[in-house]
Design a protein around this motif. Sequence first.
Motif, PDB file in Angstrom:
ATOM      1  N   LYS A 167       0.823  -1.209   0.000  1.00  0.00           N
ATOM      2  CA  LYS A 167       0.000   0.000   0.000  1.00  0.00           C
ATOM      3  C   LYS A 167       0.860   1.264   0.000  1.00  0.00           C
ATOM      4  O   LYS A 167       0.438   2.300  -0.531  1.00  0.00           O
ATOM      5  CB  LYS A 167      -0.929  -0.015   1.214  1.00  0.00           C
ATOM      6  CG  LYS A 167      -1.932   1.118   1.248  1.00  0.00           C
ATOM      7  CD  LYS A 167      -2.866   1.008   2.450  1.00  0.00           C
ATOM      8  CE  LYS A 167      -3.862   2.159   2.475  1.00  0.00           C
ATOM      9  NZ  LYS A 167      -4.762   2.087   3.656  1.00  0.00           N
ATOM     10  N   THR A 171      -1.194   2.880  -3.035  1.00  0.00           N
ATOM     11  CA  THR A 171      -2.378   3.676  -2.707  1.00  0.00           C
ATOM     12  C   THR A 171      -2.395   5.013  -3.443  1.00  0.00           C
ATOM     13  O   THR A 171      -1.351   5.634  -3.665  1.00  0.00           O
ATOM     14  CB  THR A 171      -2.471   3.933  -1.190  1.00  0.00           C
ATOM     15  OG1 THR A 171      -3.693   4.627  -0.913  1.00  0.00           O
ATOM     16  CG2 THR A 171      -1.295   4.768  -0.689  1.00  0.00           C
ATOM     17  N   LYS A 172      -3.601   5.437  -3.811  1.00  0.00           N
ATOM     18  CA  LYS A 172      -3.785   6.762  -4.402  1.00  0.00           C
ATOM     19  C   LYS A 172      -4.148   7.789  -3.335  1.00  0.00           C
ATOM     20  O   LYS A 172      -4.073   8.996  -3.586  1.00  0.00           O
ATOM     21  CB  LYS A 172      -4.895   6.726  -5.453  1.00  0.00           C
ATOM     22  CG  LYS A 172      -4.576   5.927  -6.703  1.00  0.00           C
ATOM     23  CD  LYS A 172      -5.727   6.033  -7.702  1.00  0.00           C
ATOM     24  CE  LYS A 172      -5.422   5.279  -8.977  1.00  0.00           C
ATOM     25  NZ  LYS A 172      -6.528   5.416  -9.970  1.00  0.00           N
ATOM     26  N   ASP A 173      -4.567   7.322  -2.177  1.00  0.00           N
ATOM     27  CA  ASP A 173      -5.044   8.218  -1.128  1.00  0.00           C
ATOM     28  C   ASP A 173      -3.908   9.001  -0.490  1.00  0.00           C
ATOM     29  O   ASP A 173      -2.932   8.416  -0.007  1.00  0.00           O
ATOM     30  CB  ASP A 173      -5.779   7.426  -0.055  1.00  0.00           C
ATOM     31  CG  ASP A 173      -7.140   6.928  -0.523  1.00  0.00           C
ATOM     32  OD1 ASP A 173      -7.674   7.508  -1.491  1.00  0.00           O
ATOM     33  OD2 ASP A 173      -7.653   5.961   0.067  1.00  0.00           O
TER      34      ASP A 173
END
Length: 284
Positions: A167, A171-173
Motif C-alpha cells: 500500500k 495507494t492513491k489516497d
Amino acid sequence: MVKVLSPGFYSTIQDLGRTGFQEFGVPYSGVMDVYSATLANLILGNHANDAVIEMTMTGAKLQFSCSTYICVSGADMSPQLNGVPIHLNKSMKVSAEDVLSFGKLNKGFRCYLAVSGGFKTEEVMRSRSMYKDVTDLNKLSKNNELKTNINDLYLNDNNSLVKVKNKHFSTKDIEVFKGPEFHLLSTKQQKLLLQNEFTISKENNRMGYQLSELLENNLEPIITSPVLPGTVQLTPSGKLIILMRDCQTTGGYPRVFQLKESSINVLAQKFTGKTIHFKLNSQY
C-alpha cells in the motif's frame, strides 16, 4: 569508502533534514521518503538520522573499498551485488571491491542505500543533506568517494528480511488536513478537491509536485506566510503545487491543504502520470 562509478539519474546524500534554520530561509531538505530510509537504517542498527544515498528513478553503481553491511529499501530498482540479485529490506554483507548496481525500476520512484554507521560526508548546519548553495555538492557525480565507518562493524548474518506493505507504493489516497486558507474556498471548490483525482505532472522534483488538473481560483494572494513540506498551494492560474522536502520556507499562495507526514512519504514514491486522491483526515 564507497566510490561512485555511476550516479544514476539523480542521487544525493540525505538524512532526516536540516531543522532549526528555516527563519534564515534554509529549507528542511532530508530524505523524501522518511519511512523507507528510516527502515533501512534501523535494519542495520543505525540511528534513524544516519545519512543514506537517495536514488531517483534509476540507481547508482557503487564500488566498496572495505567490508561493511548495507541495506537497500524503498523503490525496487532491481539491486544486484556483483551481478547477483539481492533482496530489499535485508542486511547484506559486502566486501572490498564488491560492486552494487541497479537495473529495471519495478515499483516506486526513490530507492535508499544505508551502510553501517551511515555515510560520513560533509555536515552543514547539523545535517549531511545535500542542497545547492548550502553544501559543496548538491548531487552525486562519477568518481565521488564517500566516507563510511572504517571500523569493522559486526552484524549477525541471517536470512530474515522485513516485508513492506505494498500500500505504501500502490495507494492513491493522500491524507491531508485543512490548510489555513481552505475555508476561503467555495463549497464547490472544496468538493472538487476532495472528490476528484489529480495527476502528477512532469514538473515534479524534490522542491514540489505540480498537479496537471486546474481548479478555478478567484482567491486573492495572501501575505507571504510560512510553508513547509506537505503544504498544498493554489496558484492564481488554478494549479495545485504540493511542496516537498527542498521547498522554500515562505510563500504567497493560499495554503489549501497540509499533507500528513506519512502522505509525503507515499507521494515521494510516485512520478509523472500517477494519480492521487486527497483524503481529509478523519478528525474533520
